[in-house]
Design a protein around this motif. Structure first.
Motif, mmCIF file in Angstrom:
data_model
loop_
_atom_site.group_PDB
_atom_site.id
_atom_site.type_symbol
_atom_site.label_atom_id
_atom_site.label_comp_id
_atom_site.label_asym_id
_atom_site.label_seq_id
_atom_site.Cartn_x
_atom_site.Cartn_y
_atom_site.Cartn_z
ATOM 1 N N LEU A 189 63.596 -24.003 70.658
ATOM 2 C CA LEU A 189 63.875 -24.351 69.127
ATOM 3 C C LEU A 189 65.254 -24.070 68.869
ATOM 4 O O LEU A 189 65.708 -24.787 68.144
ATOM 5 C CB LEU A 189 62.885 -23.615 68.428
ATOM 6 N N SER A 190 66.009 -22.912 69.332
ATOM 7 C CA SER A 190 67.504 -22.951 68.696
ATOM 8 C C SER A 190 68.204 -24.093 69.478
ATOM 9 O O SER A 190 69.142 -24.569 68.648
ATOM 10 C CB SER A 190 67.888 -21.524 69.354
ATOM 11 N N LEU A 191 67.986 -24.315 70.539
ATOM 12 C CA LEU A 191 68.619 -25.655 71.248
ATOM 13 C C LEU A 191 68.337 -26.619 70.545
ATOM 14 O O LEU A 191 69.320 -27.386 70.313
ATOM 15 C CB LEU A 191 68.166 -25.594 72.636
ATOM 16 N N THR A 192 67.010 -27.181 70.336
ATOM 17 C CA THR A 192 66.654 -28.242 69.317
ATOM 18 C C THR A 192 67.718 -28.244 68.270
ATOM 19 O O THR A 192 68.205 -29.228 67.892
ATOM 20 C CB THR A 192 65.259 -28.129 69.070
ATOM 21 N N LYS A 193 67.625 -27.150 67.307
ATOM 22 C CA LYS A 193 68.114 -27.231 66.007
ATOM 23 C C LYS A 193 69.990 -27.379 66.330
ATOM 24 O O LYS A 193 70.405 -28.249 65.682
ATOM 25 C CB LYS A 193 68.041 -25.722 65.507
ATOM 26 N N LYS A 194 70.312 -27.023 67.359
ATOM 27 C CA LYS A 194 72.053 -27.248 67.782
ATOM 28 C C LYS A 194 72.218 -28.651 68.123
ATOM 29 O O LYS A 194 72.955 -29.130 67.610
ATOM 30 C CB LYS A 194 72.152 -26.272 68.948
ATOM 31 N N ILE A 195 71.221 -29.058 68.854
ATOM 32 C CA ILE A 195 71.515 -30.720 69.434
ATOM 33 C C ILE A 195 71.317 -31.573 68.282
ATOM 34 O O ILE A 195 72.074 -32.224 68.012
ATOM 35 C CB ILE A 195 70.573 -30.718 70.444
ATOM 36 N N VAL A 196 70.126 -31.321 67.462
ATOM 37 C CA VAL A 196 69.949 -32.006 66.388
ATOM 38 C C VAL A 196 71.040 -32.131 65.164
ATOM 39 O O VAL A 196 71.341 -33.243 64.896
ATOM 40 C CB VAL A 196 68.594 -31.754 65.792
ATOM 41 N N GLU A 197 71.600 -30.978 65.116
ATOM 42 C CA GLU A 197 72.871 -30.811 63.990
ATOM 43 C C GLU A 197 74.120 -31.382 64.572
ATOM 44 O O GLU A 197 74.760 -32.292 63.825
ATOM 45 C CB GLU A 197 72.760 -29.350 63.689
ATOM 46 N N GLU A 198 74.279 -30.957 65.762
ATOM 47 C CA GLU A 198 75.552 -31.440 66.402
ATOM 48 C C GLU A 198 75.694 -33.034 66.341
ATOM 49 O O GLU A 198 76.670 -33.688 66.040
ATOM 50 C CB GLU A 198 75.734 -30.830 67.819
ATOM 51 N N GLN A 199 74.546 -33.759 66.706
ATOM 52 C CA GLN A 199 74.460 -34.912 66.708
ATOM 53 C C GLN A 199 74.255 -35.881 65.511
ATOM 54 O O GLN A 199 73.975 -37.142 65.626
ATOM 55 C CB GLN A 199 73.745 -35.606 68.119
ATOM 56 N N GLN A 200 73.625 -34.953 64.730
ATOM 57 C CA GLN A 200 72.975 -35.617 63.506
ATOM 58 C C GLN A 200 72.081 -36.441 63.664
ATOM 59 O O GLN A 200 71.798 -37.685 63.141
ATOM 60 C CB GLN A 200 73.974 -36.099 62.601
ATOM 61 N N LEU A 201 70.934 -36.094 64.660
ATOM 62 C CA LEU A 201 69.960 -36.902 65.038
ATOM 63 C C LEU A 201 68.906 -37.173 63.781
ATOM 64 O O LEU A 201 68.270 -36.028 63.258
ATOM 65 C CB LEU A 201 69.243 -36.506 66.057
ATOM 66 N N THR A 202 68.330 -38.327 63.753
ATOM 67 C CA THR A 202 67.184 -38.382 63.043
ATOM 68 C C THR A 202 65.844 -38.187 63.584
ATOM 69 O O THR A 202 65.775 -38.531 64.905
ATOM 70 C CB THR A 202 66.784 -40.009 62.482
ATOM 71 N N THR A 203 65.217 -36.945 63.339
ATOM 72 C CA THR A 203 64.281 -36.442 64.260
ATOM 73 C C THR A 203 62.896 -36.148 63.400
ATOM 74 O O THR A 203 62.776 -35.925 62.236
ATOM 75 C CB THR A 203 64.657 -35.203 64.625
ATOM 76 N N LEU A 204 61.677 -36.330 64.127
ATOM 77 C CA LEU A 204 60.555 -36.015 63.729
ATOM 78 C C LEU A 204 59.954 -34.787 64.665
ATOM 79 O O LEU A 204 59.824 -35.439 65.977
ATOM 80 C CB LEU A 204 59.294 -37.262 63.882
#
Length: 264
Positions: free
Chosen positions: A188-203
């Protein structure tokens, strides 16, 4: 970024096992939205993600990503726009292939397919750099078979593969549910990092209400194929699990029974 309008899906229509899984559901995600999705078994969460990914066609309605109507597109064609991580760590990777080969395939998502699976020295260097960011020691195991990895290592690798070529939309289908609590928190921490760094639209689907509240900028709760609760921003930040359950009960007109155990 993502526009879903009035989609419905019925499984086994006209039989005794008929199930109306989605009921004229509409949803809009702006670019960069990180939306957590919760709801009990049978609420329609996975059906929603499968409809977006193209695992099966919807009966009515439309699905648009980045201005492109993909409603009639097959699953393989939608993969150009969508990255996905499944609940089962065994899915999303090729167990009998090396880490390097899996990454090579992922790096060519959306490109014209070729017969070349091998990587150049430049690509190997890029793979090692990406793997080093996982802090799992996988950068020194490029030639290891993916099937030899632990569940957590495999989910981290799958997450990396799903986002190597920046997707228009990232779908996370309870991707930590099969992991032990410590490993789940790492993923989950890795998920948060990747999503925030790449500003990914995520569900992201989760059964854990606390995770749903602390991650992302928006939360939706589904019930009986519909979205009953949709909160974002400061309203979401200030919610507790108790508040969320109260919102559900008010919207549904009933209390959670057996599902309350799945939404703790």
């Amino acid at each position: 970024m993502l526009d879903i309008k009035d989609i419905s899906k019925t499984f086994n229509p006209g039989t005794i096992t008929e199930k109306l899984a989605l009921r004229k559901l509409s949803l809009h995600l702006a670019p960069g939205d990180f939306v957590t999705v919760i709801g009990g078994n049978g609420a329609g969460k996975s059906t929603l993600l499968n409809s977006i990914a193209g695992t099966f066609p919807v009966d009515t309605g439309s699905i648009t990503i980045a201005g492109t109507d993909i409603t009639k597109w097959p699953e393989y064609k939608r993969a150009k726009f969508i990255g996905r991580v499944f609940q089962d760590p065994m899915m999303g990777t090729a167990a009998n292939m090396m880490i390097e080969e899996n990454l090579a395939i992922a790096s060519r998502r959306g490109k014209r397919p070729t017969l070349r699976w091998s990587s150049s020295d430049k690509e190997r260097g890029q793979f090692r750099e990406l793997l080093a960011g996982l802090h799992l020691g996988l950068e020194d195991r490029l030639e290891s078979k993916v099937g030899l990895l632990s569940g957590g290592q495999r989910q981290a690798l799958t997450l990396l593969m799903a986002t190597m070529v920046r997707p228009q939309l990232l779908l996370l289908d309870e991707h930590t549910a099969a992991l032990d609590p410590k490993t789940a928190e790492q993923v989950l921490s890795l998920t948060k990092k990747i999503v925030e760094e790449q500003q990914l639209t995520t569900l992201m689907i989760t059964h854990n209400m606390r995770d749903a509240l602390r991650l992302g900028n928006r939360l939706i709760m589904m019930y009986d194929g519909r979205i009953l609760v949709d909160v974002a921003g400061e309203e979401k930040k200030n919610l507790s699990v108790k508040d969320l359950l109260a919102m559900f009960e008010k919207a549904a007109g009933s209390e959670l029974t057996s599902d309350s155990l799945l939404l703790s």
